[in-house]
Design an enzyme around this catalytic site. Sequence first.
Site, PDB file in Angstrom:
ATOM      1  N   ARG A   1      11.412  -0.013  12.276  1.00  0.00           N
ATOM      2  CA  ARG A   1      10.045  -0.033  12.807  1.00  0.00           C
ATOM      3  C   ARG A   1       9.902  -1.155  13.823  1.00  0.00           C
ATOM      4  NH1 ARG A   1       5.550   0.686   8.114  1.00  0.00           N
ATOM      5  NH2 ARG A   1       4.364  -0.517   9.647  1.00  0.00           N
ATOM      6  N   ARG A  38      11.767  -5.968   5.509  1.00  0.00           N
ATOM      7  CA  ARG A  38      11.742  -4.534   5.802  1.00  0.00           C
ATOM      8  C   ARG A  38      12.252  -4.273   7.222  1.00  0.00           C
ATOM      9  NH1 ARG A  38       6.227  -1.221   5.220  1.00  0.00           N
ATOM     10  NH2 ARG A  38       5.748  -2.321   7.139  1.00  0.00           N
ATOM     11  N   ARG A  87      -9.702   0.838   8.450  1.00  0.00           N
ATOM     12  CA  ARG A  87      -9.289  -0.506   8.841  1.00  0.00           C
ATOM     13  C   ARG A  87     -10.343  -1.217   9.683  1.00  0.00           C
ATOM     14  NH1 ARG A  87      -3.364   0.641   8.241  1.00  0.00           N
ATOM     15  NH2 ARG A  87      -2.251  -1.293   8.467  1.00  0.00           N
ATOM     16  N   ARG A  96      -0.357  -8.768  13.444  1.00  0.00           N
ATOM     17  CA  ARG A  96      -0.934  -7.756  12.538  1.00  0.00           C
ATOM     18  C   ARG A  96      -1.778  -8.431  11.459  1.00  0.00           C
ATOM     19  NH1 ARG A  96       4.501  -4.938  10.973  1.00  0.00           N
ATOM     20  NH2 ARG A  96       3.275  -3.795   9.451  1.00  0.00           N
ATOM     21  N   LYS A 115       0.828  -1.215   0.000  1.00  0.00           N
ATOM     22  CA  LYS A 115       0.000   0.000   0.000  1.00  0.00           C
ATOM     23  C   LYS A 115       0.860   1.261   0.000  1.00  0.00           C
ATOM     24  CE  LYS A 115      -2.074  -1.002   3.885  1.00  0.00           C
ATOM     25  NZ  LYS A 115      -1.520  -2.287   4.327  1.00  0.00           N
TER      26      LYS A 115
HETATM   27  P1  B4P Z   1       3.845  -1.849   2.298  1.00  0.00           P
HETATM   28  O1  B4P Z   1       2.739  -2.813   2.152  1.00  0.00           O
HETATM   29  O2  B4P Z   1       3.910  -0.696   1.370  1.00  0.00           O
HETATM   30  O3  B4P Z   1       3.702  -1.527   3.837  1.00  0.00           O
HETATM   31  P2  B4P Z   1       2.761  -0.490   4.562  1.00  0.00           P
HETATM   32  O4  B4P Z   1       1.956   0.350   3.653  1.00  0.00           O
HETATM   33  O5  B4P Z   1       3.684   0.219   5.427  1.00  0.00           O
HETATM   34  O6  B4P Z   1       1.689  -1.342   5.344  1.00  0.00           O
HETATM   35  P3  B4P Z   1       1.559  -1.656   6.873  1.00  0.00           P
HETATM   36  O7  B4P Z   1       0.184  -2.223   7.014  1.00  0.00           O
HETATM   37  O8  B4P Z   1       2.718  -2.477   7.281  1.00  0.00           O
HETATM   38  O9  B4P Z   1       1.722  -0.324   7.717  1.00  0.00           O
HETATM   39  P4  B4P Z   1       0.812   0.885   8.158  1.00  0.00           P
HETATM   40  O10 B4P Z   1       1.769   2.001   8.226  1.00  0.00           O
HETATM   41  O11 B4P Z   1      -0.397   1.088   7.332  1.00  0.00           O
HETATM   42  O12 B4P Z   1       5.287  -2.471   2.146  1.00  0.00           O
HETATM   43  C1  B4P Z   1       5.778  -3.587   2.863  1.00  0.00           C
HETATM   44  C2  B4P Z   1       7.124  -4.048   2.311  1.00  0.00           C
HETATM   45  O13 B4P Z   1       6.935  -4.727   1.094  1.00  0.00           O
HETATM   46  C3  B4P Z   1       8.115  -2.926   2.001  1.00  0.00           C
HETATM   47  O14 B4P Z   1       9.371  -3.293   2.472  1.00  0.00           O
HETATM   48  C4  B4P Z   1       8.123  -2.832   0.485  1.00  0.00           C
HETATM   49  O15 B4P Z   1       9.369  -2.420  -0.035  1.00  0.00           O
HETATM   50  C5  B4P Z   1       7.824  -4.248   0.086  1.00  0.00           C
HETATM   51  N1  B4P Z   1       7.140  -4.342  -1.207  1.00  0.00           N
HETATM   52  C6  B4P Z   1       6.141  -3.536  -1.642  1.00  0.00           C
HETATM   53  N2  B4P Z   1       5.741  -3.926  -2.893  1.00  0.00           N
HETATM   54  C7  B4P Z   1       6.510  -5.020  -3.217  1.00  0.00           C
HETATM   55  C8  B4P Z   1       6.563  -5.886  -4.367  1.00  0.00           C
HETATM   56  N3  B4P Z   1       5.771  -5.734  -5.419  1.00  0.00           N
HETATM   57  N4  B4P Z   1       7.445  -6.921  -4.357  1.00  0.00           N
HETATM   58  C9  B4P Z   1       8.265  -7.121  -3.282  1.00  0.00           C
HETATM   59  N5  B4P Z   1       8.266  -6.319  -2.166  1.00  0.00           N
HETATM   60  C10 B4P Z   1       7.396  -5.291  -2.135  1.00  0.00           C
HETATM   61  O16 B4P Z   1       0.299   0.492   9.637  1.00  0.00           O
HETATM   62  C11 B4P Z   1       1.176   0.266  10.729  1.00  0.00           C
HETATM   63  C12 B4P Z   1       0.381   0.118  12.053  1.00  0.00           C
HETATM   64  O17 B4P Z   1      -0.289   1.381  12.370  1.00  0.00           O
HETATM   65  C13 B4P Z   1      -0.773  -0.893  12.061  1.00  0.00           C
HETATM   66  O18 B4P Z   1      -0.325  -2.210  12.375  1.00  0.00           O
HETATM   67  C14 B4P Z   1      -1.696  -0.308  13.187  1.00  0.00           C
HETATM   68  O19 B4P Z   1      -1.227  -0.623  14.472  1.00  0.00           O
HETATM   69  C15 B4P Z   1      -1.552   1.187  13.000  1.00  0.00           C
HETATM   70  N6  B4P Z   1      -2.620   1.766  12.135  1.00  0.00           N
HETATM   71  C16 B4P Z   1      -2.418   2.343  10.909  1.00  0.00           C
HETATM   72  N7  B4P Z   1      -3.600   2.751  10.385  1.00  0.00           N
HETATM   73  C17 B4P Z   1      -4.569   2.414  11.291  1.00  0.00           C
HETATM   74  C18 B4P Z   1      -5.988   2.534  11.321  1.00  0.00           C
HETATM   75  N8  B4P Z   1      -6.663   3.096  10.307  1.00  0.00           N
HETATM   76  N9  B4P Z   1      -6.672   2.067  12.395  1.00  0.00           N
HETATM   77  C19 B4P Z   1      -6.025   1.515  13.427  1.00  0.00           C
HETATM   78  N10 B4P Z   1      -4.673   1.351  13.476  1.00  0.00           N
HETATM   79  C20 B4P Z   1      -3.948   1.790  12.415  1.00  0.00           C
END
Ligand code: B4P
Length: 192
Positions: free
Chosen positions: A134, A128, A89, A146, A14
Amino acid sequence: MLNIILFGPPGSGKGTQSERLVLKYGLKHLSTGDILRSEIAGQTPLGLEAKKFMDKGQLVPDEVVIGMISSALSKNPQAKGFLFDGYPRTEAQAESLDKLLKLKQTEIGIVLALMVSEEELLQRLVNRGLTSGRSDDNNVDVIRARIVEYHKKTSPVADYYRKFNKVFNIPGEGSVDEIFESLCAKIDERIQ
Ligand code: B4P
């Protein structure tokens, strides 16, 4: 106004795809994960409270994130549209987002759901964790928590938007470029 939700489990790409989509479509990027991490870095009361949940792999309580999104929307009255990354979410977040957008006389246009296998998610997040600093990426049990939290509380959000025929599944495995092209093709089809 073009409002997009980029939906998917943790590690589905995402954040990676959002960075590109906002540039291409001129949207305001709203990532609740990024906002929460910046609150943690600033050691604000909200950040310190949120960290307790994030470090365990749990969702932060709805009232906290709903308030954050409401204030982000009102701070950007001139936006051409929004890309919601990691939000909503829970169903409560989805219902509240619909109400907030209605007040702005707009709505969600499309929900793009990235589909990635569980083994690949784990692998990406463990990788990552080697460099991201993180705290929620550097422990396999927290990563698994998660993913469990996603299945329990977040995947019903897709069903909520399916009722309005707004959800499109996009394969999330392959190169970042290939996935970006699939996302853009679906958006372009929808906005024509
Ligand atoms: P991404 O999938 O881009 O990770 P993200 O957006 O950071 O998602 P995540 O769910 O972990 O975190 P968020 O900040 O939303 O990338 C993951 C990895 O994959 C990277 O290393 C990337 O390089 C790699 N990658 C991407 N595409 C690839 C491909 N095609 N091939 C290979 N590798 C690839 O949330 C973090 C925390 O915040 C949650 O757990 C929760 O506690 C809280 N939170 C956030 N929003 C919330 C909400 N609305 N409600 C409640 N809690 C919330």
